[in-house]
Design an enzyme around this catalytic site. Sequence first.
Site, PDB file in Angstrom:
ATOM      1  N   THR A 159      59.110  68.465  15.571  1.00 10.77           N
ATOM      2  CA  THR A 159      58.987  69.930  15.636  1.00 10.77           C
ATOM      3  C   THR A 159      59.466  70.588  14.342  1.00 10.77           C
ATOM      4  O   THR A 159      59.384  71.798  14.200  1.00 10.77           O
ATOM      5  CB  THR A 159      59.844  70.492  16.793  1.00 10.77           C
ATOM      6  OG1 THR A 159      61.172  69.983  16.633  1.00 10.77           O
ATOM      7  CG2 THR A 159      59.300  70.077  18.149  1.00 10.77           C
ATOM      8  N   GLY A 160      59.977  69.799  13.393  1.00 18.97           N
ATOM      9  CA  GLY A 160      60.527  70.344  12.147  1.00 18.97           C
ATOM     10  C   GLY A 160      59.472  70.456  11.057  1.00 18.97           C
ATOM     11  O   GLY A 160      58.308  70.086  11.248  1.00 18.97           O
ATOM     12  N   VAL A 201      59.173  68.800   8.184  1.00 14.87           N
ATOM     13  CA  VAL A 201      58.654  67.512   7.699  1.00 14.87           C
ATOM     14  C   VAL A 201      57.855  66.821   8.802  1.00 14.87           C
ATOM     15  O   VAL A 201      56.757  66.301   8.570  1.00 14.87           O
ATOM     16  CB  VAL A 201      59.821  66.606   7.208  1.00 14.87           C
ATOM     17  CG1 VAL A 201      59.306  65.226   6.821  1.00 14.87           C
ATOM     18  CG2 VAL A 201      60.533  67.255   6.040  1.00 14.87           C
ATOM     19  N   CYS A 203      63.145  65.197  -2.113  1.00 13.18           N
ATOM     20  CA  CYS A 203      61.884  65.872  -2.468  1.00 13.18           C
ATOM     21  C   CYS A 203      61.819  66.297  -3.939  1.00 13.18           C
ATOM     22  O   CYS A 203      60.739  66.311  -4.532  1.00 13.18           O
ATOM     23  CB  CYS A 203      61.659  67.077  -1.557  1.00 13.18           C
ATOM     24  SG  CYS A 203      63.100  68.124  -1.365  1.00 13.18           S
ATOM     25  N   GLN A 247      63.560  75.222  -6.281  1.00  8.98           N
ATOM     26  CA  GLN A 247      63.202  74.608  -4.995  1.00  8.98           C
ATOM     27  C   GLN A 247      62.994  75.656  -3.895  1.00  8.98           C
ATOM     28  O   GLN A 247      63.832  76.539  -3.685  1.00  8.98           O
ATOM     29  CB  GLN A 247      64.282  73.595  -4.595  1.00  8.98           C
ATOM     30  CG  GLN A 247      64.377  72.435  -5.575  1.00  8.98           C
ATOM     31  CD  GLN A 247      65.428  71.388  -5.246  1.00  8.98           C
ATOM     32  OE1 GLN A 247      66.186  70.986  -6.113  1.00  8.98           O
ATOM     33  NE2 GLN A 247      65.478  70.932  -4.010  1.00  8.98           N
ATOM     34  N   GLY A 255      62.408  73.332   1.836  1.00 14.03           N
ATOM     35  CA  GLY A 255      63.210  72.126   1.584  1.00 14.03           C
ATOM     36  C   GLY A 255      64.497  72.127   2.392  1.00 14.03           C
ATOM     37  O   GLY A 255      65.144  71.092   2.544  1.00 14.03           O
ATOM     38  N   ARG A 306      67.790  77.134  -5.740  1.00 13.35           N
ATOM     39  CA  ARG A 306      66.968  77.561  -4.589  1.00 13.35           C
ATOM     40  C   ARG A 306      66.313  78.891  -4.956  1.00 13.35           C
ATOM     41  O   ARG A 306      66.995  79.805  -5.445  1.00 13.35           O
ATOM     42  CB  ARG A 306      67.855  77.728  -3.360  1.00 13.35           C
ATOM     43  CG  ARG A 306      67.084  78.027  -2.099  1.00 13.35           C
ATOM     44  CD  ARG A 306      66.345  76.821  -1.551  1.00 13.35           C
ATOM     45  NE  ARG A 306      67.242  75.823  -0.979  1.00 13.35           N
ATOM     46  CZ  ARG A 306      66.869  74.566  -0.715  1.00 13.35           C
ATOM     47  NH1 ARG A 306      65.644  74.139  -0.973  1.00 13.35           N
ATOM     48  NH2 ARG A 306      67.744  73.712  -0.204  1.00 13.35           N
ATOM     49  N   HIS A 336      58.011  72.978  -4.766  1.00 13.29           N
ATOM     50  CA  HIS A 336      59.150  72.837  -5.678  1.00 13.29           C
ATOM     51  C   HIS A 336      58.614  72.695  -7.104  1.00 13.29           C
ATOM     52  O   HIS A 336      57.596  72.023  -7.342  1.00 13.29           O
ATOM     53  CB  HIS A 336      59.925  71.542  -5.382  1.00 13.29           C
ATOM     54  CG  HIS A 336      60.776  71.583  -4.147  1.00 13.29           C
ATOM     55  ND1 HIS A 336      60.817  72.639  -3.266  1.00 13.29           N
ATOM     56  CD2 HIS A 336      61.648  70.650  -3.666  1.00 13.29           C
ATOM     57  CE1 HIS A 336      61.678  72.358  -2.288  1.00 13.29           C
ATOM     58  NE2 HIS A 336      62.185  71.155  -2.499  1.00 13.29           N
ATOM     59  N   ASN A 339      56.581  70.209  -1.658  1.00 13.67           N
ATOM     60  CA  ASN A 339      57.760  69.417  -1.267  1.00 13.67           C
ATOM     61  C   ASN A 339      57.635  68.805   0.114  1.00 13.67           C
ATOM     62  O   ASN A 339      58.256  67.784   0.416  1.00 13.67           O
ATOM     63  CB  ASN A 339      59.021  70.281  -1.316  1.00 13.67           C
ATOM     64  CG  ASN A 339      58.904  71.569  -0.531  1.00 13.67           C
ATOM     65  OD1 ASN A 339      58.075  72.420  -0.860  1.00 13.67           O
ATOM     66  ND2 ASN A 339      59.689  71.718   0.506  1.00 13.67           N
TER      67      ASN A 339
HETATM   68  N1  LIG Z   1      61.941  69.835   4.002  1.00 10.28           N
HETATM   69  C1  LIG Z   1      61.842  69.009   2.966  1.00 10.28           C
HETATM   70  O1  LIG Z   1      61.213  69.318   1.927  1.00 10.28           O
HETATM   71  C2  LIG Z   1      62.458  67.659   3.036  1.00 10.28           C
HETATM   72  C3  LIG Z   1      62.116  66.727   2.087  1.00 10.28           C
HETATM   73  C4  LIG Z   1      62.651  65.467   2.142  1.00 10.28           C
HETATM   74  C5  LIG Z   1      63.557  65.173   3.133  1.00 10.28           C
HETATM   75  N2  LIG Z   1      63.908  66.099   4.059  1.00 10.28           N
HETATM   76  C6  LIG Z   1      64.886  65.728   5.089  1.00 10.28           C
HETATM   77  O2  LIG Z   1      64.235  65.597   6.345  1.00 10.28           O
HETATM   78  C7  LIG Z   1      65.114  66.025   7.402  1.00 10.28           C
HETATM   79  C8  LIG Z   1      64.434  67.109   8.226  1.00 10.28           C
HETATM   80  O3  LIG Z   1      64.074  68.197   7.410  1.00 10.28           O
HETATM   81  P1  LIG Z   1      63.188  69.387   7.973  1.00 10.28           P
HETATM   82  O4  LIG Z   1      62.977  70.282   6.812  1.00 10.28           O
HETATM   83  O5  LIG Z   1      62.009  68.891   8.729  1.00 10.28           O
HETATM   84  O6  LIG Z   1      64.224  70.067   9.035  1.00 10.28           O
HETATM   85  P2  LIG Z   1      63.901  71.033  10.256  1.00 10.28           P
HETATM   86  O7  LIG Z   1      62.694  71.850   9.997  1.00 10.28           O
HETATM   87  O8  LIG Z   1      65.193  71.749  10.524  1.00 10.28           O
HETATM   88  O9  LIG Z   1      63.575  70.040  11.498  1.00 10.28           O
HETATM   89  C9  LIG Z   1      64.557  69.187  12.057  1.00 10.28           C
HETATM   90  C10 LIG Z   1      63.900  68.291  13.104  1.00 10.28           C
HETATM   91  O10 LIG Z   1      64.880  67.366  13.582  1.00 10.28           O
HETATM   92  C11 LIG Z   1      64.946  67.471  15.017  1.00 10.28           C
HETATM   93  N3  LIG Z   1      66.302  67.216  15.496  1.00 10.28           N
HETATM   94  C12 LIG Z   1      67.435  67.861  15.162  1.00 10.28           C
HETATM   95  N4  LIG Z   1      68.472  67.369  15.872  1.00 10.28           N
HETATM   96  C13 LIG Z   1      67.964  66.394  16.668  1.00 10.28           C
HETATM   97  C14 LIG Z   1      68.540  65.528  17.639  1.00 10.28           C
HETATM   98  N5  LIG Z   1      69.841  65.541  17.946  1.00 10.28           N
HETATM   99  N6  LIG Z   1      67.713  64.641  18.267  1.00 10.28           N
HETATM  100  C15 LIG Z   1      66.396  64.618  17.999  1.00 10.28           C
HETATM  101  N7  LIG Z   1      65.797  65.428  17.089  1.00 10.28           N
HETATM  102  C16 LIG Z   1      66.579  66.308  16.420  1.00 10.28           C
HETATM  103  C17 LIG Z   1      64.527  68.890  15.308  1.00 10.28           C
HETATM  104  O11 LIG Z   1      64.126  68.985  16.671  1.00 10.28           O
HETATM  105  P3  LIG Z   1      64.359  70.328  17.525  1.00 10.28           P
HETATM  106  O12 LIG Z   1      63.291  71.293  17.097  1.00 10.28           O
HETATM  107  O13 LIG Z   1      64.192  69.851  18.926  1.00 10.28           O
HETATM  108  O14 LIG Z   1      65.739  70.810  17.192  1.00 10.28           O
HETATM  109  C18 LIG Z   1      63.384  69.045  14.317  1.00 10.28           C
HETATM  110  O15 LIG Z   1      62.243  68.417  14.829  1.00 10.28           O
HETATM  111  C19 LIG Z   1      66.409  66.466   6.709  1.00 10.28           C
HETATM  112  O16 LIG Z   1      67.327  65.393   6.737  1.00 10.28           O
HETATM  113  C20 LIG Z   1      65.974  66.763   5.310  1.00 10.28           C
HETATM  114  O17 LIG Z   1      67.021  66.617   4.365  1.00 10.28           O
HETATM  115  C21 LIG Z   1      63.372  67.337   4.045  1.00 10.28           C
END
Ligand SMILES: NC(=O)c1ccc[n+]([C@@H]2O[C@H](COP(=O)([O-])OP(=O)(O)OC[C@H]3O[C@@H](n4cnc5c(N)ncnc54)[C@H](OP(=O)(O)O)[C@@H]3O)[C@@H](O)[C@H]2O)c1
Length: 352
Positions: free
Chosen positions: A14-15, A17, A134, A161, A165, A239, A246, A319
Amino acid sequence: MDKSTVKIAVVGATGNVGRMMLKILEERGFISENVHAIASEKSEGKKVSFGDDEILIVEALENFDFSTVDIGLFSPGSKVSAIYAPKAAKAGCVVIDNTSCFRSDPKVPLIIPEVNGQDIANYKNKNIIANPNCAIAAIAVALKPLHLKNHVKRVVVSTYQSVSGAGKAAMEELDQQTRSLFTGTPTPAENLPRPIAYNLFPHIGEFEDSGYTGEESKMREELKKMLSSKIELSATCVRVPVFVGHCSAIHVEFEKPFLVAYALEILQNAPGVQVMDADDPMDYATPLDAAGYDDVFISRLRQDASHPNGLAFWTASDNLRKGAALNAVQILELLLEYKAKQKAGSFRLSVT
Ligand SMILES: NC(=O)c1ccc[n+]([C@@H]2O[C@H](COP(=O)([O-])OP(=O)(O)OC[C@H]3O[C@@H](n4cnc5c(N)ncnc54)[C@H](OP(=O)(O)O)[C@@H]3O)[C@@H](O)[C@H]2O)c1
């Protein structure tokens, strides 16, 4: 096992990524029936898109049985990956993890297929493969083909960035702060360290004793792990109030002088990059140009006026794609290819 049969769990579906992973899996021919969308308990039963036509129902991570899938594409945050990735790996599922949790583990390969795809064989150490940060992913893709011709010694980089991200909550924060400034009732920063609307700040990750932030240190360590331990890098990560995309302003010192025309020719023929402004300097790339595309866009390539062996250039990339979801799916494709070729007794790997 191939694209039509491999069973995949997308954890963090749901996030930012995770949703992009589902989109890219569909774009690249994986089958919705073989994909599970996993998130936290609070999202159980919600619907997420798999391409334009398919919907998946979200399952809770806590109850999911990883022995039923071949691959886990993880992006639930570092703390959650630390607990569930080893459990999934133990159940026989190969985890491709997007968080920073395992990137510095010497036994876990950290992979960008265009840069160090040959490290894929090391997935067997722990059944876990790490996906890089990223900001460094785009830079490493651009540096690799140049490094093959003339070794990179030192990189000085400033990043710009986008808020995606920092997750979906940070995107909502930029949206809300921008609207509320128009209505004269500013909203405070909650998910980011300072107000981001009409602003920017040199602060991504926690500050360390060295004065660098966590993001800046990750860039240095991850480039060393993927390209060469001899390369030194100093980064300032900023940021900016942009939703997706990015950018980086990069100064690279090589072992020997590098003719700009030769570097341009190398980059024009390299995988995963597109040189934008070779014919017209006005064609430089912005985050808006890069968002939604797979390639890393390169522009402003020039001699570094401060060093005889130096080049300077500008990158823009999506990114959420090359910096995260696309690279993870490319690792998955590389793994399928590796396993198929290993079975057939041939080890040459390609990248698309
Ligand atoms: N965004 C980028 O550009 C990027 C690039 C490289 C790496 N990353 C890394 O990827 C990760 C996620 O980033 P994001 O941007 O996608 O974050 P995000 O939009 O905040 O999404 C977080 C996801 O993790 C799930 N989650 C959180 N707590 C959980 C739990 N206890 N059990 C199961 N699922 C859980 C959330 O589900 P719910 O909706 O149910 O809370 C949601 O699906 C981070 O570690 C980040 O550093 C991000």
